[in-house]
Design a protein around this motif. Structure first.
Motif, short mmCIF file in Angstrom:
data_model
loop_
_atom_site.label_atom_id
_atom_site.label_comp_id
_atom_site.label_asym_id
_atom_site.label_seq_id
_atom_site.Cartn_x
_atom_site.Cartn_y
_atom_site.Cartn_z
N UNK A 196 1.73 46.21 38.15
CA UNK A 196 0.15 46.91 38.04
C UNK A 196 -0.83 46.33 38.68
N UNK A 197 -0.86 44.90 38.50
CA UNK A 197 -1.88 44.27 38.93
C UNK A 197 -1.83 44.07 40.51
N UNK A 198 -0.42 44.14 41.20
CA UNK A 198 -0.44 44.23 42.67
C UNK A 198 -0.84 45.52 43.00
N UNK A 199 -0.26 46.49 42.27
CA UNK A 199 -0.69 48.04 42.92
C UNK A 199 -2.41 48.07 42.80
N UNK A 200 -2.97 47.71 41.71
CA UNK A 200 -4.41 47.78 41.53
C UNK A 200 -5.19 46.96 42.70
N UNK A 201 -4.39 45.75 43.10
CA UNK A 201 -5.14 44.98 44.35
C UNK A 201 -4.95 45.91 45.53
N UNK A 202 -3.99 46.49 45.73
CA UNK A 202 -3.49 47.13 47.10
C UNK A 202 -4.72 48.23 47.01
N UNK A 203 -4.98 48.89 45.95
CA UNK A 203 -6.03 50.15 46.21
C UNK A 203 -7.30 49.57 46.12
N UNK A 204 -7.70 48.57 45.53
CA UNK A 204 -9.03 47.89 45.76
C UNK A 204 -9.39 47.47 47.21
N UNK A 205 -8.09 46.93 47.85
CA UNK A 205 -8.26 46.65 49.18
C UNK A 205 -8.35 47.92 50.24
N UNK A 206 -7.56 48.89 49.87
CA UNK A 206 -7.53 50.15 50.47
C UNK A 206 -8.81 50.93 50.52
N UNK A 207 -9.37 51.10 49.38
CA UNK A 207 -10.45 51.83 49.40
C UNK A 207 -11.96 50.92 49.50
N UNK A 208 -11.96 49.63 49.20
CA UNK A 208 -13.30 48.74 49.14
C UNK A 208 -13.23 47.66 50.15
N UNK A 209 -12.08 47.21 50.48
CA UNK A 209 -11.66 46.19 51.32
C UNK A 209 -12.04 44.97 50.80
N UNK A 210 -11.85 44.68 49.59
CA UNK A 210 -12.17 43.78 48.95
C UNK A 210 -10.90 42.57 48.59
#
Length: 200
Positions: free
Chosen positions: A186-200
């Motif tokens: 879950x943490x990995x999926x969340x990190x992926x979406x944060x990077x995808x949408x916000x580039x963080x």
């Protein structure tokens, strides 16, 4: 004597649950949805009948292996959706159910997500059985948390709504609140979406 920590409405729906499926007549229903995991202690099945002309829910029954909160939540949900269109019923959230119940204790809120997830699964099942696959909304979603049936799409929506930590993700989706085996993924999926949408 221990104080009852639930609202009167929760107590009523637990003691006198509405619309439980008491007979083995699953074939009479047009859509069936299941969520949860019996090994984690909570499993929910929702059955719906649908008017094919108006796509309105005419009946909603359910069965569960769950706690008082899960029983009360699904009992009140089954009353809420009768008469709704499939689109209206699909849009019901755990927050809507909690409001109708006058709230739940914080450590029991995760139980309220079982009914609405099983309901959405039943609606998608109806669409699949009736040649309306284009209306199925969970198509392609990957289940990350088996216990609470939280998908990668649910995690993406939580990220778009502001989740930036696993604790915030849990508060929004109830992911990992049972066995916790999904935390790393879950943490990995969340990190992926944060990077995808916000580039963080």
């Amino acid at each position: 004597m221990a104080k009852w920590t639930y609202s009167d409405k929760v107590k009523d729906h637990f003691m006198n649950p509405r619309n439980i499926l008491r007979e083995d007549n699953e074939a009479d229903f047009h859509g069936i949805g299941q969520t949860g995991n019996i090994k984690c202690g909570d499993e929910m099945i929702v059955y719906i009948k649908v008017d094919p002309d108006t796509l309105t829910i005419t009946d909603c029954k359910w069965r569960t292996y769950g706690c008082a909160s899960a029983i009360a939540s699904t009992s009140i949900l089954s009353e809420m959706v009768i008469g709704m269109t499939l689109d209206q019923a699909y849009a019901i959230t755990a927050k809507d159910i909690l409001k109708e119940l006058d709230g739940l204790p914080d450590n029991k809120v995760h139980c309220s997500v079982l009914g609405d997830k099983a309901l959405r699964a039943a609606i998608d099942d109806y669409y699949r059985k009736n040649g309306m696959e284009d209306r199925v909304r969970t198509k392609g979603a990957k289940v990350v948390c088996q216990c609470m049936q939280v998908t990668d799409e649910d995690i993406e929506h939580a990220v778009l709504d502001g989740a930036r930590s696993f604790l915030e993700l849990q508060e929004m989706t109830k992911i990992g609140t049972d066995c916790g085996e999904c935390k790393e993924e879950a943490q990995n999926v969340m990190t992926g979406y944060i990077q995808k949408h916000f580039g963080l």
